[in-house]
Write an enzyme that holds these catalytic residues in place. Structure first.
Site, PDB file in Angstrom:
ATOM      1  N   ASP A   1       0.845  -1.198   0.000  1.00 22.17           N
ATOM      2  CA  ASP A   1       0.000   0.000   0.000  1.00 22.17           C
ATOM      3  C   ASP A   1       0.880   1.247   0.000  1.00 22.17           C
ATOM      4  O   ASP A   1       2.040   1.192   0.415  1.00 22.17           O
ATOM      5  CB  ASP A   1      -0.870   0.033   1.265  1.00 22.17           C
ATOM      6  CG  ASP A   1      -2.092  -0.872   1.154  1.00 22.17           C
ATOM      7  OD1 ASP A   1      -2.355  -1.410   0.070  1.00 22.17           O
ATOM      8  OD2 ASP A   1      -2.787  -1.037   2.177  1.00 22.17           O
TER       9      ASP A   1
ATOM     10  N   ARG B   1      -1.040  -0.750  -8.741  1.00 22.22           N
ATOM     11  CA  ARG B   1      -2.394  -0.291  -8.406  1.00 22.22           C
ATOM     12  C   ARG B   1      -2.417   1.234  -8.486  1.00 22.22           C
ATOM     13  O   ARG B   1      -1.593   1.910  -7.866  1.00 22.22           O
ATOM     14  CB  ARG B   1      -2.762  -0.720  -6.983  1.00 22.22           C
ATOM     15  CG  ARG B   1      -4.125  -0.171  -6.533  1.00 22.22           C
ATOM     16  CD  ARG B   1      -4.340  -0.317  -5.028  1.00 22.22           C
ATOM     17  NE  ARG B   1      -4.248  -1.674  -4.582  1.00 22.22           N
ATOM     18  CZ  ARG B   1      -3.961  -2.025  -3.320  1.00 22.22           C
ATOM     19  NH1 ARG B   1      -3.718  -1.098  -2.398  1.00 22.22           N
ATOM     20  NH2 ARG B   1      -3.892  -3.295  -2.982  1.00 22.22           N
TER      21      ARG B   1
HETATM   22  P1  FDA Z   1     -14.159   9.181  -5.466  1.00 25.75           P
HETATM   23  O1  FDA Z   1     -13.790   9.341  -4.034  1.00 25.75           O
HETATM   24  O2  FDA Z   1     -14.197  10.377  -6.345  1.00 25.75           O
HETATM   25  O3  FDA Z   1     -15.544   8.431  -5.522  1.00 25.75           O
HETATM   26  C1  FDA Z   1     -16.241   8.142  -6.708  1.00 25.75           C
HETATM   27  C2  FDA Z   1     -17.553   7.496  -6.349  1.00 25.75           C
HETATM   28  O4  FDA Z   1     -17.323   6.245  -5.718  1.00 25.75           O
HETATM   29  C3  FDA Z   1     -18.383   8.283  -5.349  1.00 25.75           C
HETATM   30  O5  FDA Z   1     -19.168   9.240  -5.974  1.00 25.75           O
HETATM   31  C4  FDA Z   1     -19.177   7.165  -4.717  1.00 25.75           C
HETATM   32  O6  FDA Z   1     -20.234   6.780  -5.562  1.00 25.75           O
HETATM   33  C5  FDA Z   1     -18.209   6.051  -4.636  1.00 25.75           C
HETATM   34  N1  FDA Z   1     -17.426   6.055  -3.371  1.00 25.75           N
HETATM   35  C6  FDA Z   1     -16.142   6.413  -3.244  1.00 25.75           C
HETATM   36  N2  FDA Z   1     -15.725   6.284  -1.974  1.00 25.75           N
HETATM   37  C7  FDA Z   1     -16.784   5.860  -1.298  1.00 25.75           C
HETATM   38  C8  FDA Z   1     -16.983   5.533   0.071  1.00 25.75           C
HETATM   39  N3  FDA Z   1     -16.009   5.649   0.969  1.00 25.75           N
HETATM   40  N4  FDA Z   1     -18.214   5.104   0.431  1.00 25.75           N
HETATM   41  C9  FDA Z   1     -19.200   4.980  -0.480  1.00 25.75           C
HETATM   42  N5  FDA Z   1     -19.069   5.277  -1.780  1.00 25.75           N
HETATM   43  C10 FDA Z   1     -17.875   5.701  -2.182  1.00 25.75           C
HETATM   44  N6  FDA Z   1      -5.338   5.154  -1.142  1.00 25.75           N
HETATM   45  C11 FDA Z   1      -4.073   5.380  -0.780  1.00 25.75           C
HETATM   46  O7  FDA Z   1      -3.708   6.538  -0.528  1.00 25.75           O
HETATM   47  N7  FDA Z   1      -3.166   4.354  -0.700  1.00 25.75           N
HETATM   48  C12 FDA Z   1      -3.516   3.068  -0.997  1.00 25.75           C
HETATM   49  O8  FDA Z   1      -2.662   2.164  -0.914  1.00 25.75           O
HETATM   50  C13 FDA Z   1      -4.855   2.807  -1.393  1.00 25.75           C
HETATM   51  N8  FDA Z   1      -5.273   1.566  -1.712  1.00 25.75           N
HETATM   52  C14 FDA Z   1      -6.528   1.385  -2.247  1.00 25.75           C
HETATM   53  C15 FDA Z   1      -6.919   0.126  -2.709  1.00 25.75           C
HETATM   54  C16 FDA Z   1      -8.141  -0.041  -3.336  1.00 25.75           C
HETATM   55  C17 FDA Z   1      -8.525  -1.364  -3.888  1.00 25.75           C
HETATM   56  C18 FDA Z   1      -9.025   1.082  -3.472  1.00 25.75           C
HETATM   57  C19 FDA Z   1     -10.334   0.952  -4.178  1.00 25.75           C
HETATM   58  C20 FDA Z   1      -8.662   2.300  -2.976  1.00 25.75           C
HETATM   59  C21 FDA Z   1      -7.435   2.469  -2.340  1.00 25.75           C
HETATM   60  N9  FDA Z   1      -7.066   3.704  -1.822  1.00 25.75           N
HETATM   61  C22 FDA Z   1      -5.757   3.887  -1.441  1.00 25.75           C
HETATM   62  C23 FDA Z   1      -8.086   4.768  -1.621  1.00 25.75           C
HETATM   63  C24 FDA Z   1      -8.155   5.710  -2.801  1.00 25.75           C
HETATM   64  O9  FDA Z   1      -6.990   6.487  -2.846  1.00 25.75           O
HETATM   65  C25 FDA Z   1      -9.370   6.633  -2.686  1.00 25.75           C
HETATM   66  O10 FDA Z   1      -9.270   7.389  -1.512  1.00 25.75           O
HETATM   67  C26 FDA Z   1     -10.708   5.910  -2.694  1.00 25.75           C
HETATM   68  O11 FDA Z   1     -10.692   4.806  -3.554  1.00 25.75           O
HETATM   69  C27 FDA Z   1     -11.837   6.853  -3.148  1.00 25.75           C
HETATM   70  O12 FDA Z   1     -11.597   7.323  -4.434  1.00 25.75           O
HETATM   71  P2  FDA Z   1     -12.430   6.866  -5.750  1.00 25.75           P
HETATM   72  O13 FDA Z   1     -11.428   6.595  -6.809  1.00 25.75           O
HETATM   73  O14 FDA Z   1     -13.302   5.725  -5.434  1.00 25.75           O
HETATM   74  O15 FDA Z   1     -13.194   8.146  -6.206  1.00 25.75           O
END
Ligand code: FDA
Length: 309
Positions: free
Chosen positions: A135, A185
């Protein structure tokens, strides 16, 4: 504003003590965290595998203050990997490791301690035929984490990296890591970062994410697109199609409990879709970052607080 406040609270010990001790918390936490013990993680993994999903398991525990605690985390990962293998799940589940949880922040020798501990986890993963992803945490650790990645990959070429689209440096990191056999990732990034190193506004982060996707897809590595964002998922699918890449040459990843129907839809369409499954007693920081991402989750949390006797 709210996001910044929640991220600040995620590092505040007094707030942590209040929230962790509150009896209403556990029901809400269950939506995002599998449970506190290895058995919980294995059970959730089996359920997700039944839904044709792949899994990466994170044992929660970022604040490690001494070597004994770091060792405890390592032992838990080793046991988990053996338990997954015994349950016949090691071909569908890997582990995600935060270097801070295995000692990275322990003073001057922290990087060395984390490297040695990560090696033990990687060996345990190799023994059962699965992989490890490191991570990524806040930007002060990026160089050290990528350095550890390079060292580990000499002996364990299956070790994957995480890059965060909100950092200005990430496009270049994508170029550096887009080589054959390299699992990367790509996520937006979950920490509170200053303007000097990271895009502050969502549109800029999203644009950076798309640029990084292109670089990874044009390269020879194995991209892992970690996002719940419907727009980015759809852009990823069309970029993949245009690139002529096979469906099994990349994957989508999402967090446990977030957009589960979308996870199942992608899996049903033949995309490798991996769920990031956190478990463990130290769930506070992870939980607060999830609240920070989406105000609706905060409302859900507040509602459960009010409806509890
Ligand atoms: P965004 O936050 O813009 O969300 C897009 C849409 O997704 C929202 O409108 C909603 O519909 C849905 N959604 C997103 N988050 C949600 C929540 N918490 N609850 C409900 N719905 C939600 N970060 C990091 O700094 N280091 C890391 O190692 C990792 N590892 C990691 C692994 C995996 C598999 C994932 C999916 C994410 C991470 N992250 C991470 C977290 C990542 O950086 C980020 O903070 C979250 O994924 C939220 O960003 P989105 O890309 O989903 O978009």
């Amino acid at each position: 504003m709210l996001r910044q406040l929640l991220l600040t609270m995620s590092r505040n010990e007094r707030v942590r003590d209040v929230i962790v001790a509150a009896p209403f918390t556990s029901d809400v936490v269950k939506r995002f965290v599998s449970g506190e013990h290895n058995e919980d993680a294995v059970k959730s993994t089996a359920e997700l595998v039944d839904q044709k999903l792949f899994i990466t398991i994170d044992r929660l525990g970022e604040d490690v203050y001494d070597e004994a605690q770091a060792k405890e985390t390592v032992d838990a990962y080793v046991q988990l990997l053996q338990d997954l293998s015994a349950a016949g799940l090691a071909n569908r589940a890997e582990v995600s490791v935060k270097l801070s949880a295995v000692g990275q922040a322990l003073g001057e020798s922290g990087n060395q301690i984390a490297l040695e501990n990560a090696r033990i986890i990687c060996q345990a993963a190799a023994n059962v035929g699965t992989t490890v992803t490191l991570d990524m945490e806040d930007h002060t650790t990026t160089d050290a984490t990528l350095g550890t990645l390079r060292e580990l990959r000499k002996d364990f070429p299956f070790v994957g990296a995480v890059l965060q689209a909100y950092l200005y440096r990430t496009e270049q990191d994508c170029r550096d890591l887009a080589y054959e056999g390299s699992r990367v990732r790509l996520c937006k990034g979950a920490y509170k970062e200053p303007e000097s190193v990271a895009y502050q506004n969502k549109a800029d982060v999203d644009l950076s994410y798309v640029r990084c996707m292109r670089i990874l897809l044009e390269g020879a590595g194995y991209p892992m697109f970690a996002t719940h964002d419907p727009r980015l998922i759809s852009i990823a699918s069309s970029l993949v199609e245009k690139s002529g890449r096979a469906k099994d040459s990349f994957e989508f990843q999402m967090l446990f409990g977030i957009r589960p129907e979308e996870q199942q839809r992608l899996a049903a369409e033949g995309y490798t879709t991996r769920v990031y499954l956190p478990y463990g007693e130290d769930w506070y920081g992870y939980f607060m970052r999830r609240l920070a991402e989406r105000p609706a989750n905060l409302a859900f949390f507040a509602r459960s607080l009010l409806t509890k006797d």
